[in-house]
Design a protein around this motif. Structure first.
Motif, PDB file in Angstrom:
ATOM      1  N   VAL A  75     -16.938 -20.892  15.533  1.00 13.44           N
ATOM      2  CA  VAL A  75     -15.905 -21.261  16.561  1.00 13.44           C
ATOM      3  C   VAL A  75     -16.061 -21.994  17.986  1.00 13.44           C
ATOM      4  CG1 VAL A  75     -14.319 -19.881  17.780  1.00 13.44           C
ATOM      5  CG2 VAL A  75     -14.815 -18.779  15.706  1.00 13.44           C
ATOM      6  N   PHE A  76     -15.359 -22.294  18.125  1.00  7.87           N
ATOM      7  CA  PHE A  76     -15.615 -23.630  19.900  1.00  7.87           C
ATOM      8  C   PHE A  76     -15.281 -22.560  20.589  1.00  7.87           C
ATOM      9  CE2 PHE A  76     -18.493 -25.989  17.181  1.00  7.87           C
ATOM     10  CZ  PHE A  76     -19.298 -26.577  17.922  1.00  7.87           C
ATOM     11  N   GLU A  77     -15.410 -23.043  22.584  1.00  2.00           N
ATOM     12  CA  GLU A  77     -13.989 -22.986  23.264  1.00  2.00           C
ATOM     13  C   GLU A  77     -13.399 -23.946  23.161  1.00  2.00           C
ATOM     14  OE1 GLU A  77     -15.541 -19.690  26.942  1.00  2.00           O
ATOM     15  OE2 GLU A  77     -16.854 -21.701  26.217  1.00  2.00           O
ATOM     16  N   GLY A  79      -9.509 -25.593  23.206  1.00  2.31           N
ATOM     17  CA  GLY A  79      -8.124 -25.357  22.503  1.00  2.31           C
ATOM     18  C   GLY A  79      -7.608 -23.733  23.501  1.00  2.31           C
ATOM     19  N   VAL A  81      -6.920 -20.545  25.524  1.00  2.00           N
ATOM     20  CA  VAL A  81      -8.111 -19.810  25.392  1.00  2.00           C
ATOM     21  C   VAL A  81      -7.788 -18.514  24.406  1.00  2.00           C
ATOM     22  CG1 VAL A  81      -9.048 -17.628  27.067  1.00  2.00           C
ATOM     23  CG2 VAL A  81      -8.178 -20.197  27.639  1.00  2.00           C
ATOM     24  N   VAL A  84      -8.628 -18.262  20.818  1.00  2.00           N
ATOM     25  CA  VAL A  84      -9.766 -19.339  20.980  1.00  2.00           C
ATOM     26  C   VAL A  84     -10.308 -17.747  20.728  1.00  2.00           C
ATOM     27  CG1 VAL A  84     -12.526 -19.655  21.390  1.00  2.00           C
ATOM     28  CG2 VAL A  84     -10.151 -21.237  22.258  1.00  2.00           C
ATOM     29  N   MET A  85      -9.897 -16.314  21.445  1.00  2.00           N
ATOM     30  CA  MET A  85     -10.437 -15.630  21.519  1.00  2.00           C
ATOM     31  C   MET A  85     -10.437 -14.669  20.176  1.00  2.00           C
ATOM     32  SD  MET A  85     -12.385 -15.138  23.844  1.00  2.00           S
ATOM     33  CE  MET A  85     -13.428 -15.973  24.945  1.00  2.00           C
ATOM     34  N   ALA A  88     -12.786 -15.794  17.587  1.00  2.00           N
ATOM     35  CA  ALA A  88     -13.605 -15.180  17.436  1.00  2.00           C
ATOM     36  C   ALA A  88     -13.639 -13.954  17.047  1.00  2.00           C
ATOM     37  CB  ALA A  88     -14.211 -15.026  18.589  1.00  2.00           C
ATOM     38  N   HIS A  89     -12.022 -12.625  17.601  1.00  2.00           N
ATOM     39  CA  HIS A  89     -12.158 -11.366  17.090  1.00  2.00           C
ATOM     40  C   HIS A  89     -12.498 -11.739  15.528  1.00  2.00           C
ATOM     41  CE1 HIS A  89     -12.318 -10.540  21.103  1.00  2.00           C
ATOM     42  NE2 HIS A  89     -10.417 -10.549  21.507  1.00  2.00           N
ATOM     43  N   VAL A  91     -13.884 -13.319  13.480  1.00  2.00           N
ATOM     44  CA  VAL A  91     -14.815 -14.222  13.011  1.00  2.00           C
ATOM     45  C   VAL A  91     -15.353 -12.831  12.595  1.00  2.00           C
ATOM     46  CG1 VAL A  91     -17.144 -15.191  13.256  1.00  2.00           C
ATOM     47  CG2 VAL A  91     -15.268 -16.486  13.780  1.00  2.00           C
TER      48      VAL A  91
ATOM     49  N   GLU B  77     -13.128 -16.522  29.110  1.00  2.00           N
ATOM     50  CA  GLU B  77     -13.992 -17.794  28.761  1.00  2.00           C
ATOM     51  C   GLU B  77     -14.863 -17.686  30.101  1.00  2.00           C
ATOM     52  OE1 GLU B  77     -12.981 -21.423  25.994  1.00  2.00           O
ATOM     53  OE2 GLU B  77     -11.215 -20.210  27.083  1.00  2.00           O
ATOM     54  N   VAL B  81     -21.296 -20.378  27.091  1.00  2.00           N
ATOM     55  CA  VAL B  81     -20.445 -19.943  26.084  1.00  2.00           C
ATOM     56  C   VAL B  81     -20.819 -19.366  24.209  1.00  2.00           C
ATOM     57  CG1 VAL B  81     -19.728 -21.602  24.036  1.00  2.00           C
ATOM     58  CG2 VAL B  81     -19.982 -22.619  25.904  1.00  2.00           C
ATOM     59  N   MET B  85     -18.727 -15.928  22.916  1.00  2.00           N
ATOM     60  CA  MET B  85     -17.971 -16.018  21.308  1.00  2.00           C
ATOM     61  C   MET B  85     -19.117 -14.707  21.198  1.00  2.00           C
ATOM     62  SD  MET B  85     -16.285 -17.867  20.468  1.00  2.00           S
ATOM     63  CE  MET B  85     -15.315 -18.766  21.861  1.00  2.00           C
ATOM     64  N   ALA B  88     -17.131 -11.647  22.048  1.00  2.00           N
ATOM     65  CA  ALA B  88     -15.289 -11.816  21.288  1.00  2.00           C
ATOM     66  C   ALA B  88     -15.802 -11.374  20.011  1.00  2.00           C
ATOM     67  CB  ALA B  88     -15.313 -12.965  21.408  1.00  2.00           C
ATOM     68  N   HIS B  89     -16.857 -11.619  18.909  1.00  2.00           N
ATOM     69  CA  HIS B  89     -17.023 -11.039  17.856  1.00  2.00           C
ATOM     70  C   HIS B  89     -17.286  -9.669  17.668  1.00  2.00           C
ATOM     71  CE1 HIS B  89     -17.353 -15.159  16.963  1.00  2.00           C
ATOM     72  NE2 HIS B  89     -18.723 -14.801  17.386  1.00  2.00           N
ATOM     73  N   GLY B  92     -14.285  -7.748  18.058  1.00  2.00           N
ATOM     74  CA  GLY B  92     -13.494  -7.450  16.623  1.00  2.00           C
ATOM     75  C   GLY B  92     -13.903  -6.332  15.968  1.00  2.00           C
TER      76      GLY B  92
END
Lengths: 195, 195
Positions: A75-77, A79, A81, A84-85, A88-89, A91, B77, B81, B85, B88-89, B92
């Motif tokens: 996942v990249f930062e 698109g 916000v 993306v978050m 990432a959750h 993932v 964000e 970076v 991420m 954020a993982h 989750g």
């Protein structure tokens, strides 16, 4: 190391739609399709409920298809916000499900996947879908886009996995060699100081 | 609704260090400390192993302290970076652990927490730590910073939770009223068309 028969699960992570696929590595560059699908969770539901549903669904897929390894998109930062978050959750719980079953996870950037499949890191969706359809010998293009992306990730690992494993082996051999040298040097120093 | 005795778990999410706390709401604005700590996972380990360790640790905390609700910091964000991420993982699997136990999760931004605790959305770490120490009646400041942040999140929910619940109740009452009106309007239209 033998990769023929290796089962790879490809995951295009997402909370609203998560693409899942399973393929099997054949001889040489042959890749056989096993399963493909998309898990959806309702965008109106609470984050916890959505993560739980996704976790349960991917756990079931892993138990049903018993992949040897997982390839997942990094996942990249980029698109929106919050999207993306959320991804990432997602993932986080997808990687947890794999870890709970002892399945190793490899992360690939979108351009690594594109490059591996089409030779072009900037291939568009149409080119990618057509390559995936051809590689797997499917009679029609996989749908929706998330499903095709999940298949591309799995194929990418089938083709890149062996090279990565060879690189890891070479690195291990180099590290062992280095240790041997260091032990030898220590021995020599000791011998010199004892004289 | 009665909030006295409510147990709140505060979480300052992170993969390298994750602050965890449990407090209990007392009379009025009184808040009693129950537990505080930091879960660490080795930065050199694989993502899967780190997420698994964090998930196991927070699950154990939840089973030991049985919180009624969780307050967790919302990830933005911002900053490096890869750190964002990873955090954020982590969120989750933290939210998943709560969901598996049916514990509701509330997300608070750093400035919401600062505002709730100190009245100033831009309070610095030192001010925040000193407020947390005073509110909980601790003999010395909680350490490290992640532990103090986790306590601040839990206190924030103790103080904001009742207001949020009142707001939700008011919204429910308004929605019920709206439905009543609509039902009445439908009845009238029917009565009118039958005449």
């Amino acid at each position: 190391m033998n990769f023929e028969g290796m089962r790879v699960m490809g995951i295009d992570p997402g909370l609203t739609r998560c693409g899942l696929s399973v393929v099997q590595a054949g001889r040489g560059r042959a890749v056989l399709p096993v399963a493909v699908g998309v898990v959806r969770t309702p965008s109106g539901a609470e984050l916890g409920e959505r993560l739980h549903r996704l976790f349960e669904a991917v756990s079931e897929w892993m138990d049903d298809y018993r992949p040897d390894v997982v390839g997942i998109e990094r996942v990249f930062e980029r698109g929106e916000v919050s999207t993306v978050m959320y991804t990432a959750h997602a993932v986080g719980v997808l990687v947890l499900a794999a870890e709970q079953r002892g399945i190793p996870v490899h992360h690939y950037t979108p351009s690594e996947v594109k490059k591996a499949i089409s030779g072009n890191g900037r291939a568009d969706k149409k080119q990618m879908t057509s390559m995936v359809t051809r590689i797997l010998g499917l009679s029609e293009a996989p749908k929706p886009a998330d499903a095709a992306d999940a298949l591309a990730l799995a194929i990418c690992h089938c083709w890149r996995g062996p090279a990565l494993a060879r690189a890891a082996e070479a690195q291990e051999r180099a590290a062992a060699k280095q240790k041997e040298w260091e032990a030898l040097a220590t021995q020599r120093r000791r011998a010199a100081s004892n004289n």
